[in-house]
Design an enzyme around this catalytic site. Structure first.
Site, PDB file in Angstrom:
ATOM      1  N   TYR A  28       0.840  -1.188   0.000  1.00 44.40           N
ATOM      2  CA  TYR A  28       0.000   0.000   0.000  1.00 44.40           C
ATOM      3  C   TYR A  28       0.885   1.253   0.000  1.00 44.40           C
ATOM      4  CZ  TYR A  28      -3.524   3.383   1.534  1.00 44.40           C
ATOM      5  OH  TYR A  28      -4.353   4.478   1.616  1.00 44.40           O
ATOM      6  N   LYS A  81     -23.812   0.907  20.208  1.00 40.28           N
ATOM      7  CA  LYS A  81     -23.691   2.343  20.475  1.00 40.28           C
ATOM      8  C   LYS A  81     -22.204   2.632  20.683  1.00 40.28           C
ATOM      9  CE  LYS A  81     -25.866   5.968  23.191  1.00 40.28           C
ATOM     10  NZ  LYS A  81     -24.690   6.748  23.476  1.00 40.28           N
ATOM     11  N   ARG A 117     -21.744  17.727  16.104  1.00 41.98           N
ATOM     12  CA  ARG A 117     -23.166  17.897  16.410  1.00 41.98           C
ATOM     13  C   ARG A 117     -23.430  19.261  17.062  1.00 41.98           C
ATOM     14  NH1 ARG A 117     -26.041  16.401  21.053  1.00 41.98           N
ATOM     15  NH2 ARG A 117     -28.256  16.490  20.638  1.00 41.98           N
ATOM     16  N   GLU A 138     -20.313   8.008  13.859  1.00 42.22           N
ATOM     17  CA  GLU A 138     -19.492   8.227  15.051  1.00 42.22           C
ATOM     18  C   GLU A 138     -18.008   8.162  14.708  1.00 42.22           C
ATOM     19  OE1 GLU A 138     -21.483   8.876  17.487  1.00 42.22           O
ATOM     20  OE2 GLU A 138     -20.470   8.515  19.387  1.00 42.22           O
ATOM     21  N   LYS A 159     -33.659   0.810  16.791  1.00 48.62           N
ATOM     22  CA  LYS A 159     -34.346   1.759  15.914  1.00 48.62           C
ATOM     23  C   LYS A 159     -35.485   1.073  15.172  1.00 48.62           C
ATOM     24  CE  LYS A 159     -30.000   4.216  15.100  1.00 48.62           C
ATOM     25  NZ  LYS A 159     -28.838   4.380  14.245  1.00 48.62           N
ATOM     26  N   CYS A 206      11.633  15.514  37.068  1.00 47.84           N
ATOM     27  CA  CYS A 206      13.019  15.392  37.520  1.00 47.84           C
ATOM     28  C   CYS A 206      13.877  15.555  36.269  1.00 47.84           C
ATOM     29  CB  CYS A 206      13.263  14.014  38.150  1.00 47.84           C
ATOM     30  SG  CYS A 206      15.025  13.668  38.373  1.00 47.84           S
ATOM     31  N   CYS A 237      19.559  10.428  36.958  1.00 49.72           N
ATOM     32  CA  CYS A 237      18.557   9.846  37.864  1.00 49.72           C
ATOM     33  C   CYS A 237      18.362   8.370  37.520  1.00 49.72           C
ATOM     34  CB  CYS A 237      17.230  10.598  37.745  1.00 49.72           C
ATOM     35  SG  CYS A 237      15.890   9.826  38.670  1.00 49.72           S
TER      36      CYS A 237
HETATM   37  S1  IVH Z   1     -28.362   7.179  16.060  1.00 51.62           S
HETATM   38  C1  IVH Z   1     -31.530  10.342  15.926  1.00 51.62           C
HETATM   39  N1  IVH Z   1     -26.759   5.134  16.290  1.00 51.62           N
HETATM   40  O1  IVH Z   1     -25.000   8.203  20.657  1.00 51.62           O
HETATM   41  C2  IVH Z   1     -30.570   9.296  16.284  1.00 51.62           C
HETATM   42  N2  IVH Z   1     -26.256   7.070  17.551  1.00 51.62           N
HETATM   43  O2  IVH Z   1     -26.433   9.211  22.966  1.00 51.62           O
HETATM   44  C3  IVH Z   1     -29.208   9.659  15.911  1.00 51.62           C
HETATM   45  N3  IVH Z   1     -24.186   6.909  18.845  1.00 51.62           N
HETATM   46  O3  IVH Z   1     -25.446  11.484  19.453  1.00 51.62           O
HETATM   47  C4  IVH Z   1     -28.166   8.833  16.508  1.00 51.62           C
HETATM   48  N4  IVH Z   1     -23.650   4.874  18.201  1.00 51.62           N
HETATM   49  O4  IVH Z   1     -23.251  10.234  18.868  1.00 51.62           O
HETATM   50  C5  IVH Z   1     -27.025   6.388  16.682  1.00 51.62           C
HETATM   51  N5  IVH Z   1     -25.394   3.269  16.328  1.00 51.62           N
HETATM   52  C6  IVH Z   1     -25.656   4.503  16.720  1.00 51.62           C
HETATM   53  C7  IVH Z   1     -24.820   5.193  17.612  1.00 51.62           C
HETATM   54  C8  IVH Z   1     -25.164   6.488  18.008  1.00 51.62           C
HETATM   55  C9  IVH Z   1     -23.294   5.915  18.926  1.00 51.62           C
HETATM   56  C10 IVH Z   1     -24.093   8.185  19.586  1.00 51.62           C
HETATM   57  C11 IVH Z   1     -24.396   9.416  18.784  1.00 51.62           C
HETATM   58  C12 IVH Z   1     -25.541  10.091  19.480  1.00 51.62           C
HETATM   59  C13 IVH Z   1     -25.388   9.548  20.867  1.00 51.62           C
HETATM   60  C14 IVH Z   1     -26.654   9.645  21.660  1.00 51.62           C
END
Ligand code: IVH
Length: 681
Positions: A36, A115, A136, A173, A289, A441, A446
Site C-alpha cells: 500500500y 452504540k 453535532r 461516530e 431503531k 526530575c 537519575c
Molecule cells: S443514532 C436520531 N446510532 O449516541 C438518532 N447514535 O447518545 C441519531 N451513537 O449522538 C443517533 N452509536 O453520537 C445512533 N449506532 C448509533 C450510535 C449512536 C453511537 C451516539 C451518537 C448520538 C449519541 C446519543
C-alpha cells in the site's frame, strides 16, 4: 507522455481508494501495508512533479499543510438529535409499547446496533465528494471540522459508486480504538499532558486540534449510522440504507441485526454487554431503531430525541475500594506521576490493585487523601482510574493529606514544575483548572529515568528482550553494569552470572536473549529509542520509509514531514532526538552491536492477481505460513475451489478440494512446485 502521467495518477488513486475500502469498510485487506505504501509513494512522487494535477480528493491530500485558526459554525440542514436512554429490559419493553401504540395496527421491525463511544459527526457529500464535516454541537449548529475529519482514513474523500445522490449527508461516530486510546494516554502521561477519561473525550479532543497533522496521528476511525439531508433517498428503511452506504464506500458496523420484535431486540442488547470486551473499540450500550422510514415519520420526535429510537446503556463497570497509599513514579522522561495503591478489588474481569492518578492536578481535582473510599473504573476498558472520592478516611487521623514532592523520590534532586495554559474552549475543559502543571526530575543521571528507559527498550512492544525485566534491570543498575540501553550489549557472562539469584543457566538465557535482539526488526529499535510521541505504528512507518537507522537519523525535518502519517511535531521530535549530543553517542554505541533487520521487501509480483486454494497436509509450511507466503508474494487465498481459482496447492491426503479442482480442470501443483514458484527458480 503527459497523458500517461495523468492516467497513471488516476489509476493509482483508484487503486488506493479500492484498498482503503477493502481495509476500512470490508475488513478484508488484500495487500500488505508495504505494498500500500508503495502505491501511495508512487502517487505522491508523480503529484509532486506535476502539481497542476493534484485534486482535493486525491488520497495524498488528506492532511492540509496549514494549521486552522479556529472552527467556523455550520448550521445543520437536518437537526442532529439525541437519543433517550433506557437501562433495563423493562424500560426497553415500555419503549416498544409506545412504538406499538404510535403505529396502531401496523407491523414493524427493529434494527439493533452497537452504540459506539465516540463523537457524532455529519459528513456532507456533494456529487460524491466530501465537502464538509461538522460536529453535532447543540444539534442545530456545530463546528466545521472538515480539515481534521479529512485525515481519518476510514472516511472516503470521494464516494465509490457512480449513481450517488447529488447531496448526501452521512452521520456517524468518529471513535478511537481501545489500543490507540491506551497508547495515546500513556504518551500523554509521559509528556505531563492531560489524560483522556474515555474514548469519547479522546475523539472529541482529537477533532478539536488546530493542527490537522496532529489529528492524523491520533488513529481515529469512523462508523456511519444514519443520514441527514439526502437529495434522493437510498432506501425505504434504516438497515437497507446502511447497506447502501457500505456499497458507497462508507464503513458501517458489521454487527447490526434486524429484530422482529422487542423480545429479540432485548436479547441482542443484553448479549452484547457480555461480549463487548472482544471488540477493539469501546461501546457504551446499544441502539434500537424502528426500521422503516415511513414508520419513523409517523412516530416523529420530541424536541430532543426521536420517538422511534432508544438506547440501552450498559451498567457502568465500577468498583468501590480504598486508597491505601500513594506512590510517586518517575517516568522515562522524568515526569512524576502519582499512583494509588488500592485495596485489591475485582473489576471487569481482573483484580485491580493500582490505579494511575495521572498527575498532581488530577489528585487535587479529586480531593483525594490517603485512606479515602473511592470509585474506580477502567478508562477505555483497559486503564484503571479513580473516578471520585465517596468518603474520606473514617476519622481525621486516618485521612492523610498527600504532599506533592518537591524532590525527586529517586535521586533527591529538585523537582521542576512547569505550568501550561490548557488548550480548548471553556466548555471542553469541563471542571478542570485553567492551567496544567508538569512535575519533572531533570537529572540525567537519575536512576529511575535510566531504569525506565531500559525497561521500555527491552519491553514487549519494543525490542522484546526475553528474560530482561524490571528486576534484572534494577540489579544491573545497582551493580553499575548498565547506565544506558547500549550497555546491555556489553554485558559479560562472568559478571551477569555473579548477580544474586542468578544461576549459570539464567545468565546464559539473559545473554542469549540480548544476542537475539541484535537482529530485531528495525521498527523495534526505532520505537525502543523512546523518541517522544513515536509509538509502534509511527516507528513502523519510519522504518518502512527509511530502511536504516542511518537514513532516518540523517533525514531533515522537511524530508520527515513528506512521509504520510508524520506530522510536523513528530518530525521535530525525531530531529531533536537525533541531534542531541548524548543521543548521538548512544545511537553510535548501539549501532556497534545491533544490526536491525530492514523491512522485508516483499516479492509482490510472482502471484499478483492469482487466487490460490491450499489443501491437504503440507510438510514445510503450516497453514498460516503458506497463507502468509501467498500474500507476501501478491496472491490471494480462498477456501473453496471454483473456476476462478488460479491453482491449487495440494499436500498429502487431499480430499474433496483436489477432486473438485480436477473436475473443473483447475491446475494442481505440489508444495515443492509452489516453493520454486515463490523463490523464482
Ligand atoms: S443514532 C436520531 N446510532 O449516541 C438518532 N447514535 O447518545 C441519531 N451513537 O449522538 C443517533 N452509536 O453520537 C445512533 N449506532 C448509533 C450510535 C449512536 C453511537 C451516539 C451518537 C448520538 C449519541 C446519543
Amino acid at each position: 507522455m503527459a497523458n500517461d502521467v495523468e492516467n497513471r495518477i488516476e489509476e493509482l488513486r483508484g487503486e488506493i481508494r479500492v484498498h482503503d475500502r477493502l481495509y476500512y469498510v470490508l475488513n478484508k485487506p488484500e495487500i500488505s501495508d508495504q505494498q500500500y505504501d508503495r502505491l501511495f509513494s508512487e502517487l505522491k512522487k508523480l503529484e509532486d512533479k506535476n502539481k497542476e494535477l493534484i485534486t482535493p480528493d486525491s488520497p495524498t491530500q488528506r492532511v492540509s499543510e496549514k494549521p486552522v485558526a479556529g472552527f467556523d459554525n455550520v448550521a445543520h440542514a437536518v437537526p442532529m438529535l439525541s437519543i433517550d436512554n433506557t437501562y433495563n429490559a423493562d424500560e426497553l419493553k415500555a419503549f416498544d409499547e409506545r412504538v406499538s401504540k404510535g403505529l396502531g395496527d401496523a407491523e414493524y421491525e427493529y434494527a439493533v446496533e452497537l452504540k459506539i463511544d465516540g463523537l457524532a459527526i455529519s459528513l456532507r457529500y456533494e456529487h460524491g465528494a466530501l465537502v464538509r464535516a461538522a460536529t453535532r454541537g447543540d444539534g442545530t449548529t456545530g463546528d466545521d471540522v472538515t480539515a481534521n475529519v479529512r485525515t481519518i482514513k476510514a472516511i472516503p474523500l470521494r464516494l465509490l459508486a457512480k449513481d450517488v445522490p447529488d447531496v448526501l449527508e452521512v452521520r456517524g461516530e468518529v471513535y478511537m480504538p481501545k489500543k490507540a486510546f491506551a497508547e495515546l494516554n500513556a504518551q500523554r502521561e509521559e509528556n505531563g499532558e492531560d489524560f483522556f477519561a474515555n474514548p469519547r473525550n479522546a475523539a472529541a479532543g482529537s477533532l478539536k486540534l488546530l493542527d490537522p497533522g496532529m489529528t492524523a496521528a491520533r488513529k481515529l476511525s469512523f462508523f456511519a449510522y444514519s443520514t441527514g439531508e439526502v437529495s434522493t433517498p437510498l432506501a425505504g428503511g434504516h438497515y437497507e440504507t446502511l447497506q447502501k452506504l457500505k456499497k458507497l464506500g462508507l464503513p458501517v458496523n458489521a454487527e447490526i441485526k434486524k429484530a422482529k420484535d422487542i423480545g429479540e431486540a432485548v436479547k441482542i442488547c443484553l448479549g452484547w454487554d457480555k461480549k463487548k470486551t472482544r471488540l477493539d473499540y469501546q461501546i457504551d450500550g446499544m441502539v434500537v431503531k424502528v426500521n422503516r422510514f415511513d414508520s419513523q415519520d409517523i412516530l416523529g420526535a420530541t424536541g430532543r430525541a426521536p420517538r422511534w429510537c432508544i438506547s440501552y446503556k450498559f451498567p457502568a463497570e465500577q468498583a468501590e475500594t480504598v486508597v491505601e497509599s500513594i506512590d510517586v513514579q518517575v517516568g522515562k522522561t522524568g515526569v512524576l506521576t502519582p499512583v494509588a495503591n488500592l485495596k485489591a478489588v475485582k473489576l471487569a474481569g481482573t483484580v485491580v490493585k493500582r490505579a494511575s492518578l495521572h498527575n498532581f492536578d488530577e489528585l487535587q481535582r479529586l480531593g483525594l487523601k490517603i485512606n479515602d473510599k473511592v470509585i474506580i473504573e477502567k478508562a477505555g476498558e483497559i486503564i484503571p482510574q479513580v473516578v471520585r472520592v465517596i468518603e474520606h478516611g473514617e476519622a481525621d487521623m486516618f485521612a492523610e493529606e498527600f504532599k506533592i514532592p518537591t524532590k525527586c523520590p529517586e535521586c533527591d534532586s529538585e523537582v521542576i514544575v512547569s505550568e501550561r495554559k490548557r488548550a480548548g474552549k471553556k466548555e471542553d475543559i469541563e471542571n478542570k483548572s485553567e492551567y496544567t502543571h508538569t512535575h519533572k526530575c531533570v537529572n540525567p543521571e537519575c536512576t529511575a529515568i535510566i531504569r525506565e528507559r531500559i525497561i521500555y527498550f527491552a519491553g514487549k512492544g519494543q525490542m522484546d528482550i526475553e528474560n530482561v525485566g524490571p528486576a534484572l534491570i534494577d540489579q544491573l543498575i545497582k551493580a553499575g553494569m548498565v547506565k544506558n540501553i547500549a550497555d546491555l550489549y556489553s554485558l559479560e557472562y562472568a559478571r551477569v552470572s555473579q548477580l544474586e539469584r542468578m544461576g549459570e543457566k539464567s545468565a546464559a538465557n539473559v545473554l542469549d536473549s540480548i544476542e537475539k535482539s541484535k537482529t530485531s526488526p528495525l521498527w523495534r529499535l526505532v520505537v525502543g529509542l523512546g523518541i517522544s510521541n513515536v509509538g509502534g505504528q509511527l516507528a513502523e512507518t519510519l522504518a518502512n520509509e527509511f530502511g536504516t537507522i542511518d537514513k532516518l537519523r540523517n533525514a531533515s525535518e522537511e524530508r520527515l514531514v513528506e512521509v504520510d502519517g508524520i506530522a510536523e511535531t513528530i518530525a521535530k521530535n525525531v530531529c531533536e532526538f537525533f541531534n542531541d549530543e548524548t543521543n548521538k553517542i548512544l545511537v553510535d554505541e548501539l549501532l556497534k552491536h545491533v544490526t536491525p533487520i530492514a523491512p522485508k521487501e516483499k516479492a509482490s509480483s510472482v502471484l499478483e492477481g492469482k487466487t490460490i486454494v491450499v489443501t491437504g497436509t503440507l510438510e514445510s509450511f503450516t497453514r498460516q505460513s503458506i497463507e502468509r507466503a501467498i500474500k507476501d508474494n501478491g496472491g490471494k487465498t480462498s477456501s473453496s475451489v471454483s473456476k476462478k481459482t488460479s491453482f491449487v496447492v495440494a499436500g498429502a491426503n487431499a480430499g474433496s478440494k483436489l477432486e473438485k479442482a480436477n473436475k473443473l480442470g483447475v491446475q494442481v501443483i505440489s508444495e515443492e512446485e509452489f516453493e520454486k514458484m515463490i523463490k523464482g527458480s
